[in-house]
Design a protein around this motif. Structure first.
Motif, short mmCIF file in Angstrom:
data_model
loop_
_atom_site.label_atom_id
_atom_site.label_comp_id
_atom_site.label_asym_id
_atom_site.label_seq_id
_atom_site.Cartn_x
_atom_site.Cartn_y
_atom_site.Cartn_z
N ILE A 35 0.84 -1.20 0.00
CA ILE A 35 0.00 0.00 0.00
C ILE A 35 0.87 1.25 0.00
O ILE A 35 2.04 1.21 0.39
CB ILE A 35 -0.97 0.05 1.22
N GLN A 39 -3.02 5.51 0.83
CA GLN A 39 -3.90 4.36 1.07
C GLN A 39 -3.89 3.97 2.54
O GLN A 39 -4.93 3.61 3.10
CB GLN A 39 -3.48 3.18 0.19
N LEU A 71 -8.18 6.30 -4.56
CA LEU A 71 -7.49 5.52 -3.52
C LEU A 71 -8.36 4.35 -3.08
O LEU A 71 -7.88 3.22 -2.93
CB LEU A 71 -7.18 6.42 -2.31
N ARG A 74 -8.50 1.60 -5.71
CA ARG A 74 -7.30 0.75 -5.72
C ARG A 74 -7.28 -0.18 -4.50
O ARG A 74 -6.87 -1.34 -4.61
CB ARG A 74 -6.04 1.61 -5.78
N LEU A 75 -7.73 0.33 -3.35
CA LEU A 75 -7.81 -0.52 -2.16
C LEU A 75 -8.83 -1.64 -2.35
O LEU A 75 -8.61 -2.77 -1.90
CB LEU A 75 -8.16 0.31 -0.92
#
Length: 149
Positions: A35, A39, A71, A74-75
């Motif tokens: 990460i 993040q 963000l 993507r997480l």
């Protein structure tokens, strides 16, 4: 017109440079966890209170929702969170930790210890400094809010 102070005498530069140094100190550990620092901040906001909306995360981190959305996406792609639209208000997206995202909290616990080691300062000294910086941040936010009214 008075000359600008040298950078090292300007608090804004000291805070900026310190923030960058902290981010660099965290980077190897965060890289191992897969990460980025932003993040990590999103995850941290969810560890404090799971199920926040994107807007609430943005408010907690003093960022714009448009910064938080990529963000969170993507997480989610990495399996740390799930996103769910509010059926009563399609504009609201609620973010929840997955089991993997919740478990990450324990893995990130060493970041603070690492910072203490790197800084060569005690817990009390860093705590006092943090309270002073927070007081400055709150005062600046309050004065900015008053000046925009």
């Amino acid at each position: 017109m008075p000359a600008a102070l040298p950078l090292d005498d300007q608090l804004c530069f000291s805070l900026y440079a310190t923030s960058m140094a902290i981010t660099r100190a965290y980077k190897p550990m965060l890289d191992r966890l897969g990460i980025t620092y932003p993040q990590y901040l999103v995850l941290h906001a969810l560890w404090e209170q799971d199920g926040r909306t994107v807007g609430a995360i943005a408010e907690r981190l003093s960022l714009e929702s448009s910064t938080i959305t990529p963000l969170v996406k993507r997480l989610e792609a990495a399996g740390f969170v799930t996103r769910e639209r509010n059926p009563n208000d399609e504009r609201q997206v609620r973010v929840r930790l997955s089991d993997r995202g919740a478990a990450m909290r324990e893995e990130c616990g060493c970041l603070g210890e690492h910072l203490l080691d790197r800084a060569g300062m005690g817990v009390e000294q860093l705590g006092t400094l943090n309270h002073q910086v927070q007081a400055l941040w709150k005062a600046l936010r309050a004065s900015t809010a008053h000046s925009t009214e």
